[in-house]
Scaffold this motif. Structure first.
Motif, PDB file in Angstrom:
ATOM      1  N   VAL A   1       0.842  -1.201   0.000  1.00 32.45           N
ATOM      2  CA  VAL A   1       0.000   0.000   0.000  1.00 32.45           C
ATOM      3  C   VAL A   1       0.877   1.250   0.000  1.00 32.45           C
ATOM      4  O   VAL A   1       0.633   2.197  -0.755  1.00 32.45           O
ATOM      5  N   ARG A   2       1.920   1.257   0.828  1.00 38.57           N
ATOM      6  CA  ARG A   2       2.821   2.415   0.864  1.00 38.57           C
ATOM      7  C   ARG A   2       3.519   2.612  -0.477  1.00 38.57           C
ATOM      8  O   ARG A   2       3.673   3.746  -0.948  1.00 38.57           O
ATOM      9  N   THR A   3       3.945   1.512  -1.080  1.00 37.04           N
ATOM     10  CA  THR A   3       4.604   1.607  -2.379  1.00 37.04           C
ATOM     11  C   THR A   3       3.672   2.199  -3.415  1.00 37.04           C
ATOM     12  O   THR A   3       4.069   3.070  -4.213  1.00 37.04           O
ATOM     13  N   TYR A   4       2.423   1.743  -3.407  1.00 39.18           N
ATOM     14  CA  TYR A   4       1.440   2.277  -4.362  1.00 39.18           C
ATOM     15  C   TYR A   4       1.233   3.774  -4.133  1.00 39.18           C
ATOM     16  O   TYR A   4       1.203   4.566  -5.082  1.00 39.18           O
ATOM     17  N   LEU A   5       1.096   4.161  -2.864  1.00 39.09           N
ATOM     18  CA  LEU A   5       0.898   5.579  -2.550  1.00 39.09           C
ATOM     19  C   LEU A   5       2.059   6.423  -3.053  1.00 39.09           C
ATOM     20  O   LEU A   5       1.863   7.466  -3.685  1.00 39.09           O
ATOM     21  N   LEU A   6       3.282   5.988  -2.744  1.00 39.18           N
ATOM     22  CA  LEU A   6       4.465   6.764  -3.111  1.00 39.18           C
ATOM     23  C   LEU A   6       4.671   6.793  -4.619  1.00 39.18           C
ATOM     24  O   LEU A   6       5.066   7.820  -5.177  1.00 39.18           O
ATOM     25  N   ASP A   7       4.413   5.670  -5.285  1.00 42.51           N
ATOM     26  CA  ASP A   7       4.549   5.643  -6.746  1.00 42.51           C
ATOM     27  C   ASP A   7       3.531   6.577  -7.397  1.00 42.51           C
ATOM     28  O   ASP A   7       3.849   7.310  -8.341  1.00 42.51           O
ATOM     29  N   THR A   8       2.298   6.551  -6.885  1.00 42.97           N
ATOM     30  CA  THR A   8       1.257   7.426  -7.425  1.00 42.97           C
ATOM     31  C   THR A   8       1.609   8.882  -7.205  1.00 42.97           C
ATOM     32  O   THR A   8       1.440   9.726  -8.096  1.00 42.97           O
ATOM     33  N   GLU A   9       2.127   9.188  -6.016  1.00 39.91           N
ATOM     34  CA  GLU A   9       2.515  10.561  -5.717  1.00 39.91           C
ATOM     35  C   GLU A   9       3.675  11.003  -6.613  1.00 39.91           C
ATOM     36  O   GLU A   9       3.704  12.145  -7.089  1.00 39.91           O
ATOM     37  N   ALA A  10       4.623  10.089  -6.861  1.00 36.32           N
ATOM     38  CA  ALA A  10       5.755  10.420  -7.726  1.00 36.32           C
ATOM     39  C   ALA A  10       5.287  10.689  -9.152  1.00 36.32           C
ATOM     40  O   ALA A  10       5.770  11.622  -9.818  1.00 36.32           O
ATOM     41  N   GLU A  11       4.340   9.882  -9.628  1.00 44.04           N
ATOM     42  CA  GLU A  11       3.812  10.091 -10.983  1.00 44.04           C
ATOM     43  C   GLU A  11       3.088  11.428 -11.081  1.00 44.04           C
ATOM     44  O   GLU A  11       3.185  12.133 -12.086  1.00 44.04           O
ATOM     45  N   THR A  12       2.348  11.761 -10.013  1.00 46.60           N
ATOM     46  CA  THR A  12       1.627  13.040 -10.005  1.00 46.60           C
ATOM     47  C   THR A  12       2.597  14.212 -10.059  1.00 46.60           C
ATOM     48  O   THR A  12       2.387  15.189 -10.789  1.00 46.60           O
ATOM     49  N   ARG A  13       3.695  14.122  -9.305  1.00 45.89           N
ATOM     50  CA  ARG A  13       4.687  15.193  -9.318  1.00 45.89           C
ATOM     51  C   ARG A  13       5.392  15.288 -10.667  1.00 45.89           C
ATOM     52  O   ARG A  13       5.689  16.375 -11.152  1.00 45.89           O
ATOM     53  N   SER A  14       5.659  14.110 -11.264  1.00 44.75           N
ATOM     54  CA  SER A  14       6.343  14.110 -12.559  1.00 44.75           C
ATOM     55  C   SER A  14       5.476  14.730 -13.643  1.00 44.75           C
ATOM     56  O   SER A  14       5.975  15.314 -14.608  1.00 44.75           O
TER      57      SER A  14
END
Length: 228
Positions: free
Chosen positions: A125-138
């Protein structure tokens, strides 16, 4: 790695991601009570594939934070009403609380995912959250977006470093605490022994003076007899 460590240690970072409850069902289906809003402690433990005691420890350590995300414990008339209106509709067997029933909405369950270290489901779940947040920032465009992303990245790294440094410092302090205590006790003993030695030295000096005086007194008559 830094981002996940920071997420585990920083309440402010967890708060910024607490609305992304969709991450729960992206990783694993979350079974809810018939009200469609809450789960019990046992259901949270089943979701994360850990024991209830593990979840209870999270509640004890982070109750205020969980309550800010909707966690609550029903008691008395509220509990009886919930049992009658909701738990009675639960298929199969359901919990039979006596004095209180802990309820987690989705935000509180996500909060647990960002706090629970020893769970593969929570890590996913944490990995999904962080990956999604990284994609949003990118996906952010323009100088302002790039600046905001860089600022967040620096903040995450700084929090992770502080958390790691704090953990190491605490571990060292705990490891050396018995040694420090023993050294303190040894220093106290040495101080007491030093006082005893000083007192003995003073006493011996007094005894030496007494002996010298005694020798003078004993020797004086002998010299007088020799002269006669």
């Amino acid at each position: 790695m830094f981002a996940e460590a920071a997420l585990l240690e920083s309440r402010s970072l967890r708060s910024g991601l607490s609305s992304h409850v969709h991450a729960l069902d992206k990783v694993k289906a979350l079974v809810l009570l018939p009200d469609g809003l809450h789960v019990t402690t046992r259901m949270v433990a089943d979701y994360f594939e850990v024991g209830e005691r593990v979840v209870n420890r999270i509640i004890v350590r982070h109750r205020e934070e969980l309550e800010s995300n909707g966690f609550r414990v029903l008691r008395g008339a509220d509990l009886e009403e919930f049992k009658s209106d909701t738990l009675s509709l639960y298929p199969g067997s359901y919990p039979q609380p006596r004095s209180g029933l802990a309820l987690f909405p989705r935000r509180a369950v996500l909060n647990v995912a960002m706090l629970l270290r020893d769970s593969d489901v929570a890590r996913r779940v944490r990995t999904y959250l962080l990956d999604t947040e990284a994609e949003t920032r990118s996906a952010a465009r323009g100088p302002a977006g790039s600046s905001a992303c860089s600022s967040l990245d620096r903040h995450v790294e700084e929090v992770a470093v502080r958390a790691a440094t704090g953990a190491v410092t605490e571990a060292v302090e705990q490891a050396f605490a018995p040694v420090v205590a023993q050294l303190g006790e040894l220093n106290a003993r040495m101080a007491r022994q030093t006082e005893v030695v000083c007192a003995m030295s003073v006493r011996l000096a007094d005894v030496g003076d007494d002996l010298a005086d005694l020798r003078r007194r004993v020797g004086a008559p002998r010299r007088d007899r020799r002269r006669r």
